[in-house]
Every structure is written in C-alpha cells, then in structure tokens.
Motif scaffolding. Sequence first.
Motif, PDB file in Angstrom:
ATOM      1  N   LEU A 170       0.827  -1.206   0.000  1.00 22.51           N
ATOM      2  CA  LEU A 170       0.000   0.000   0.000  1.00 22.51           C
ATOM      3  C   LEU A 170       0.864   1.260   0.000  1.00 22.51           C
ATOM      4  CD1 LEU A 170      -2.819  -0.991   2.535  1.00 22.51           C
ATOM      5  CD2 LEU A 170      -3.069  -0.664   0.060  1.00 22.51           C
ATOM      6  N   LEU A 171       1.953   1.241   0.740  1.00 18.71           N
ATOM      7  CA  LEU A 171       2.851   2.395   0.752  1.00 18.71           C
ATOM      8  C   LEU A 171       3.434   2.634  -0.635  1.00 18.71           C
ATOM      9  CD1 LEU A 171       4.489   4.636   2.010  1.00 18.71           C
ATOM     10  CD2 LEU A 171       6.137   2.920   2.822  1.00 18.71           C
ATOM     11  N   GLU A 172       3.895   1.572  -1.277  1.00 17.62           N
ATOM     12  CA  GLU A 172       4.469   1.722  -2.615  1.00 17.62           C
ATOM     13  C   GLU A 172       3.411   2.179  -3.612  1.00 17.62           C
ATOM     14  OE1 GLU A 172       7.169   1.902  -5.643  1.00 17.62           O
ATOM     15  OE2 GLU A 172       7.550   1.675  -3.493  1.00 17.62           O
ATOM     16  N   LEU A 173       2.204   1.632  -3.505  1.00 17.44           N
ATOM     17  CA  LEU A 173       1.132   2.016  -4.428  1.00 17.44           C
ATOM     18  C   LEU A 173       0.741   3.472  -4.226  1.00 17.44           C
ATOM     19  CD1 LEU A 173      -0.958   1.249  -6.564  1.00 17.44           C
ATOM     20  CD2 LEU A 173      -2.461   0.463  -4.723  1.00 17.44           C
ATOM     21  N   MET A 174       0.574   3.898  -2.967  1.00 11.78           N
ATOM     22  CA  MET A 174       0.206   5.288  -2.704  1.00 11.78           C
ATOM     23  C   MET A 174       1.317   6.247  -3.122  1.00 11.78           C
ATOM     24  SD  MET A 174      -2.869   5.224  -1.684  1.00 11.78           S
ATOM     25  CE  MET A 174      -3.265   3.666  -2.513  1.00 11.78           C
ATOM     26  N   GLU A 175       2.570   5.813  -2.965  1.00  8.57           N
ATOM     27  CA  GLU A 175       3.703   6.641  -3.402  1.00  8.57           C
ATOM     28  C   GLU A 175       3.658   6.850  -4.914  1.00  8.57           C
ATOM     29  OE1 GLU A 175       7.184   8.734  -3.979  1.00  8.57           O
ATOM     30  OE2 GLU A 175       6.008   8.466  -2.140  1.00  8.57           O
ATOM     31  N   ARG A 176       3.367   5.788  -5.652  1.00 11.69           N
ATOM     32  CA  ARG A 176       3.319   5.894  -7.113  1.00 11.69           C
ATOM     33  C   ARG A 176       2.133   6.733  -7.584  1.00 11.69           C
ATOM     34  NH1 ARG A 176       5.428   0.378 -10.041  1.00 11.69           N
ATOM     35  NH2 ARG A 176       7.131  -0.128  -8.593  1.00 11.69           N
ATOM     36  N   ARG A 177       1.042   6.688  -6.844  1.00  9.03           N
ATOM     37  CA  ARG A 177      -0.152   7.412  -7.252  1.00  9.03           C
ATOM     38  C   ARG A 177      -0.141   8.866  -6.755  1.00  9.03           C
ATOM     39  NH1 ARG A 177      -4.100   4.788  -9.462  1.00  9.03           N
ATOM     40  NH2 ARG A 177      -5.685   6.268  -8.730  1.00  9.03           N
ATOM     41  N   TYR A 178       0.656   9.150  -5.744  1.00 12.10           N
ATOM     42  CA  TYR A 178       0.654  10.476  -5.116  1.00 12.10           C
ATOM     43  C   TYR A 178       1.029  11.567  -6.125  1.00 12.10           C
ATOM     44  CZ  TYR A 178       1.801  14.311  -1.966  1.00 12.10           C
ATOM     45  OH  TYR A 178       1.854  15.527  -1.338  1.00 12.10           O
ATOM     46  N   GLY A 179       0.161  12.565  -6.245  1.00 12.98           N
ATOM     47  CA  GLY A 179       0.412  13.686  -7.137  1.00 12.98           C
ATOM     48  C   GLY A 179       0.262  13.378  -8.608  1.00 12.98           C
ATOM     49  N   GLU A 180      -0.136  12.148  -8.946  1.00 13.88           N
ATOM     50  CA  GLU A 180      -0.273  11.743 -10.347  1.00 13.88           C
ATOM     51  C   GLU A 180      -1.700  11.342 -10.705  1.00 13.88           C
ATOM     52  OE1 GLU A 180       2.162  11.921 -12.529  1.00 13.88           O
ATOM     53  OE2 GLU A 180       3.687  12.519 -11.074  1.00 13.88           O
ATOM     54  N   THR A 181      -2.411  10.763  -9.746  1.00 11.99           N
ATOM     55  CA  THR A 181      -3.738  10.207 -10.005  1.00 11.99           C
ATOM     56  C   THR A 181      -4.640  10.498  -8.808  1.00 11.99           C
ATOM     57  OG1 THR A 181      -3.040   8.093  -9.063  1.00 11.99           O
ATOM     58  CG2 THR A 181      -2.818   8.336 -11.451  1.00 11.99           C
ATOM     59  N   SER A 182      -5.865   9.977  -8.858  1.00  8.30           N
ATOM     60  CA  SER A 182      -6.812  10.157  -7.753  1.00  8.30           C
ATOM     61  C   SER A 182      -7.310   8.797  -7.279  1.00  8.30           C
ATOM     62  CB  SER A 182      -8.006  11.005  -8.198  1.00  8.30           C
ATOM     63  OG  SER A 182      -7.605  12.320  -8.515  1.00  8.30           O
ATOM     64  N   THR A 183      -7.549   8.710  -5.963  1.00 10.11           N
ATOM     65  CA  THR A 183      -8.040   7.477  -5.360  1.00 10.11           C
ATOM     66  C   THR A 183      -9.258   7.795  -4.508  1.00 10.11           C
ATOM     67  OG1 THR A 183      -5.763   6.653  -5.250  1.00 10.11           O
ATOM     68  CG2 THR A 183      -7.431   5.454  -3.996  1.00 10.11           C
ATOM     69  N   VAL A 184     -10.289   6.957  -4.611  1.00  6.84           N
ATOM     70  CA  VAL A 184     -11.470   7.055  -3.763  1.00  6.84           C
ATOM     71  C   VAL A 184     -11.428   5.901  -2.767  1.00  6.84           C
ATOM     72  CG1 VAL A 184     -13.992   6.923  -3.672  1.00  6.84           C
ATOM     73  CG2 VAL A 184     -12.883   8.190  -5.516  1.00  6.84           C
ATOM     74  N   PHE A 185     -11.516   6.232  -1.492  1.00  7.37           N
ATOM     75  CA  PHE A 185     -11.510   5.225  -0.427  1.00  7.37           C
ATOM     76  C   PHE A 185     -12.913   5.134   0.178  1.00  7.37           C
ATOM     77  CE2 PHE A 185      -7.374   7.224  -0.706  1.00  7.37           C
ATOM     78  CZ  PHE A 185      -6.483   6.167  -0.713  1.00  7.37           C
ATOM     79  N   CYS A 186     -13.498   3.945   0.176  1.00 12.05           N
ATOM     80  CA  CYS A 186     -14.806   3.712   0.794  1.00 12.05           C
ATOM     81  C   CYS A 186     -14.569   2.973   2.111  1.00 12.05           C
ATOM     82  CB  CYS A 186     -15.694   2.875  -0.126  1.00 12.05           C
ATOM     83  SG  CYS A 186     -15.894   3.550  -1.794  1.00 12.05           S
ATOM     84  N   THR A 187     -14.929   3.584   3.228  1.00 10.15           N
ATOM     85  CA  THR A 187     -14.541   3.007   4.519  1.00 10.15           C
ATOM     86  C   THR A 187     -15.551   3.300   5.613  1.00 10.15           C
ATOM     87  OG1 THR A 187     -12.764   2.932   6.175  1.00 10.15           O
ATOM     88  CG2 THR A 187     -13.180   5.067   5.120  1.00 10.15           C
ATOM     89  N   GLN A 188     -15.610   2.400   6.585  1.00  8.46           N
ATOM     90  CA  GLN A 188     -16.423   2.621   7.781  1.00  8.46           C
ATOM     91  C   GLN A 188     -15.677   3.452   8.819  1.00  8.46           C
ATOM     92  OE1 GLN A 188     -18.146  -0.926   9.525  1.00  8.46           O
ATOM     93  NE2 GLN A 188     -18.048  -2.023   7.577  1.00  8.46           N
ATOM     94  N   TYR A 189     -14.359   3.582   8.662  1.00  8.98           N
ATOM     95  CA  TYR A 189     -13.535   4.102   9.744  1.00  8.98           C
ATOM     96  C   TYR A 189     -13.240   5.591   9.588  1.00  8.98           C
ATOM     97  CZ  TYR A 189     -13.007  -0.704  11.114  1.00  8.98           C
ATOM     98  OH  TYR A 189     -13.276  -1.997  11.509  1.00  8.98           O
ATOM     99  N   LEU A 190     -13.319   6.312  10.696  1.00  9.83           N
ATOM    100  CA  LEU A 190     -12.954   7.714  10.744  1.00  9.83           C
ATOM    101  C   LEU A 190     -11.441   7.854  10.576  1.00  9.83           C
ATOM    102  CD1 LEU A 190     -15.118   8.749  13.829  1.00  9.83           C
ATOM    103  CD2 LEU A 190     -15.589   9.329  11.431  1.00  9.83           C
ATOM    104  N   GLN A 191     -11.008   9.028  10.169  1.00  9.09           N
ATOM    105  CA  GLN A 191      -9.583   9.253   9.947  1.00  9.09           C
ATOM    106  C   GLN A 191      -8.757   8.954  11.197  1.00  9.09           C
ATOM    107  OE1 GLN A 191      -8.547  13.093   8.254  1.00  9.09           O
ATOM    108  NE2 GLN A 191      -6.530  13.031   9.192  1.00  9.09           N
TER     109      GLN A 191
END
Length: 249
Positions: free
Chosen positions: A185-206
């Motif tokens: 997940l860290l590597e994936l978020m690093e590659r996507r950071y500042g380049e693409t957009s991600t939508v997270f669907c979650t039950q959990y608060l930040q």
Amino acid sequence: MSRLDAETKRKLREMNAGELLEAIDTQDERLSISLPFEDRVRLVVDDAYSSFTHSKVTGLIRRAGLRYPNADLRRIDRLDERGLDRQLLTQLGTCSFMGRQQNVVLQGFTGSGKSYLGCAVAKRACEHRIRAHYVRMPDLEEERVAAQDRPGGSGKFLRKYAAFTLLVIDEWLLDRPTEPMRGMLLELMERRYGETSTVFCTQYLQKDWHQRLGSGVHADAIMDRIIHNTSWVETGNYNMREHAALVSA
C-alpha cells in the motif's frame, strides 16, 4: 451519399473506421440528398463520432469492474435524510478533482451507500473517458499474493494499479492489513501520489486509520500520502440496504 464499393469499404475497415462506414451506409438518402456535400459529410462524421464515443465509454465502464455498473450520481436517493452534501456530489460529478490529482474518502456506517457512491464516481469518470477501476481491498490483497508467485508479477501488479487515473478501493481497512500488504500500500500510494486520484470507501474515521494500519512507520507514510489532498464525504448512518429491502417488499 452514394453507396461505397467493396474495395473502399475494405479500406475503411482496415483503418478501423467501422463507425464511419456504418454511418455512411445508414445515412438516409431521401433526407440528405438535397444537402451540400460538406453538410452530408459533417452529418456522417457526427454520427460516426457519437457511435465511437458510446463504444469507448461502454468499454471503459465494462473494464472498470464496477460492483454497481448502473450507479449514477445524478440519481442518489434520500439526500436529505442521509445528510449528503448536494454541492459536493455535483462537484464530484464534474470529475474536476481528478484533474487536480485529489483523493476522496467516502466514510459512513455499514449500508450507508459508500460502495454505490464509489461506483457512481467511477462510472462518471468513464463517461468523461477517464480510465477508472473499482476493487475491494480483500480482493486487492488476494491479487497481491497471487502476483508474488509469477515472475515479475509484483511489479506488474503495482504498475497496473498505479496507472488508473481513478482507483476506487472499497472496504478500505475493513481488515487490518498484514505487514507485506502495508508495504504494498505504501508503494502504491507513493506511485499514485500527485499523479492520479483514489477514492476510499470506509467505515472508519480518519482518527482510526493509523491504528488500523499498524501504528508504525508504514502507517505514518501511507497516511501522509493520502490525507493532505483529500475531500471527505460523510455518508451518514441511514441504512440504504434496509431502505431498498423495504421498498421492494
């Protein structure tokens, strides 16, 4: 427009101009014969382009793997009861946040419609001819594990999920990720950071994310690449599954 000979049709097909050929074949001679040549060509091109766009959008939606392929941001039920922000939903429907490489978190109770909203955003992206993909986090983990058994599989897996202009991850942090999963997940978020957009669907608060992510350096790094450029949408506690069951009863 006069009928085309077989050789001309063959050349059009070879150039992947099937929509144009179909538009020429189906143009009504009785209605168009009095039009200037330029107008007849324009009508044919307009019809062909419409078919081409529809086909491309349909393909994008099919390949996006949406859990709810008929989801539509313009047809969200019971906005007021659910406390949904109409203006924010409208903004999501423009897909402008993707041009700014922003993320979106859809957070709420079980049954509050997070998955549907995530699919609706992804479908809207497809309608804008943006490459989108939907995946449940448990399925993402299974695919990660399977990729490790193939030569170069882990790299291909990361390149695949890093490349989507919009990635919807459903059931985010429903299960606590393992240490290898946190690394991915860290590597994936690093590659996507500042380049693409991600939508997270979650039950959990930040405030719960850090613990769910293991409370270590991976948790710090993953959150740092998500939360600073993100819109948060509260989907509330209105149970849309219960509502749908009552309506259909």
